[in-house]
Design a protein around this motif. Structure first.
Motif, PDB file in Angstrom:
ATOM      1  N   GLY A  11       0.777  -1.231   0.000  1.00  0.00           N
ATOM      2  CA  GLY A  11       0.000   0.000   0.000  1.00  0.00           C
ATOM      3  C   GLY A  11       0.807   1.279   0.000  1.00  0.00           C
ATOM      4  O   GLY A  11       0.243   2.352   0.212  1.00  0.00           O
ATOM      5  N   CYS A  12       2.095   1.207  -0.244  1.00  0.00           N
ATOM      6  CA  CYS A  12       2.950   2.392  -0.233  1.00  0.00           C
ATOM      7  C   CYS A  12       2.761   3.182  -1.532  1.00  0.00           C
ATOM      8  O   CYS A  12       3.289   2.810  -2.570  1.00  0.00           O
ATOM      9  N   HIS A  13       2.006   4.280  -1.472  1.00  0.00           N
ATOM     10  CA  HIS A  13       1.744   5.060  -2.680  1.00  0.00           C
ATOM     11  C   HIS A  13       3.006   5.765  -3.183  1.00  0.00           C
ATOM     12  O   HIS A  13       3.163   5.980  -4.383  1.00  0.00           O
ATOM     13  N   LEU A  14       3.922   6.106  -2.296  1.00  0.00           N
ATOM     14  CA  LEU A  14       5.175   6.726  -2.732  1.00  0.00           C
ATOM     15  C   LEU A  14       6.033   5.717  -3.496  1.00  0.00           C
ATOM     16  O   LEU A  14       6.744   6.083  -4.429  1.00  0.00           O
ATOM     17  N   CYS A  15       5.947   4.466  -3.093  1.00  0.00           N
ATOM     18  CA  CYS A  15       6.655   3.398  -3.806  1.00  0.00           C
ATOM     19  C   CYS A  15       6.097   3.256  -5.219  1.00  0.00           C
ATOM     20  O   CYS A  15       6.846   3.061  -6.181  1.00  0.00           O
ATOM     21  N   GLU A  16       4.785   3.356  -5.341  1.00  0.00           N
ATOM     22  CA  GLU A  16       4.140   3.296  -6.652  1.00  0.00           C
ATOM     23  C   GLU A  16       4.634   4.435  -7.539  1.00  0.00           C
ATOM     24  O   GLU A  16       4.900   4.238  -8.720  1.00  0.00           O
ATOM     25  N   GLN A  17       4.742   5.625  -6.965  1.00  0.00           N
ATOM     26  CA  GLN A  17       5.226   6.777  -7.716  1.00  0.00           C
ATOM     27  C   GLN A  17       6.657   6.551  -8.186  1.00  0.00           C
ATOM     28  O   GLN A  17       6.989   6.848  -9.329  1.00  0.00           O
ATOM     29  N   LEU A  18       7.488   6.026  -7.299  1.00  0.00           N
ATOM     30  CA  LEU A  18       8.874   5.769  -7.665  1.00  0.00           C
ATOM     31  C   LEU A  18       8.941   4.752  -8.803  1.00  0.00           C
ATOM     32  O   LEU A  18       9.684   4.939  -9.761  1.00  0.00           O
ATOM     33  N   GLU A  19       8.163   3.685  -8.716  1.00  0.00           N
ATOM     34  CA  GLU A  19       8.161   2.669  -9.773  1.00  0.00           C
ATOM     35  C   GLU A  19       7.749   3.258 -11.118  1.00  0.00           C
ATOM     36  O   GLU A  19       8.349   2.944 -12.149  1.00  0.00           O
ATOM     37  N   ALA A  20       6.733   4.100 -11.107  1.00  0.00           N
ATOM     38  CA  ALA A  20       6.265   4.722 -12.344  1.00  0.00           C
ATOM     39  C   ALA A  20       7.337   5.640 -12.927  1.00  0.00           C
ATOM     40  O   ALA A  20       7.587   5.631 -14.139  1.00  0.00           O
ATOM     41  N   LEU A  21       7.971   6.421 -12.083  1.00  0.00           N
ATOM     42  CA  LEU A  21       9.042   7.310 -12.542  1.00  0.00           C
ATOM     43  C   LEU A  21      10.232   6.513 -13.067  1.00  0.00           C
ATOM     44  O   LEU A  21      10.826   6.867 -14.084  1.00  0.00           O
ATOM     45  N   LEU A  22      10.576   5.452 -12.367  1.00  0.00           N
ATOM     46  CA  LEU A  22      11.690   4.615 -12.788  1.00  0.00           C
ATOM     47  C   LEU A  22      11.421   4.023 -14.168  1.00  0.00           C
ATOM     48  O   LEU A  22      12.296   4.044 -15.038  1.00  0.00           O
ATOM     49  N   ALA A  23      10.214   3.534 -14.382  1.00  0.00           N
ATOM     50  CA  ALA A  23       9.848   2.969 -15.682  1.00  0.00           C
ATOM     51  C   ALA A  23       9.956   4.017 -16.790  1.00  0.00           C
ATOM     52  O   ALA A  23      10.310   3.712 -17.923  1.00  0.00           O
ATOM     53  N   GLN A  24       9.683   5.239 -16.431  1.00  0.00           N
ATOM     54  CA  GLN A  24       9.705   6.324 -17.399  1.00  0.00           C
ATOM     55  C   GLN A  24      11.116   6.854 -17.658  1.00  0.00           C
ATOM     56  O   GLN A  24      11.463   7.166 -18.792  1.00  0.00           O
TER      57      GLN A  24
END
Length: 117
Positions: A11-24
């Motif tokens: 449930g870590c929303h900041l982790c989700e943000q990091l993953e999305a940025l990393l993919a980009q």
């Protein structure tokens, strides 16, 4: 291929943000291993208030990688930054793309919550 580790928890929303940025922003292929910190007292003590923490194969850590400038600088220092993607992100062109990445990485569940699987 670069090997990266993400210290995270459910449930870590900041982790989700990091993953999305990393993919980009990551240039080239990478493998992301997710480590659930809640399953270890040692990891909870070390990362509990710092997640998401991204590490490279050498063990170099990045705190707050969900902040685009921090992640971009960290990737650039390793020669892994997709400069064109970073320029698009800075100009605001890829906000929609980033939201789509988050949806693919962590699909919404009932009640609007996201789940990291």
């Amino acid at each position: 291929m670069n090997h990266l580790t993400l210290y995270t928890t459910l449930g870590c929303h900041l982790c989700e943000q990091l993953e999305a940025l990393l993919a980009q922003l990551h240039r080239g292929a990478y493998r992301l291993e997710k480590v659930e910190i809640s399953e270890s007292e040692e990891l909870m003590a070390r990362y509990g208030v710092r997640i998401p923490v991204l590490t490279d194969a050498a063990g170099e850590e990045l705190d707050m990688g969900f902040e685009p400038p921090r992640l971009a600088a960290w990737l650039e220092a390793r020669g892994w930054l997709d400069s064109a993607a970073w320029q698009r992100l800075q100009s605001g062109e890829s906000t929609e793309d980033q939201e789509e990445q988050v949806s693919r990485i962590a699909p919404a569940r009932p009640g609007g919550r996201r789940y990291l699987g």
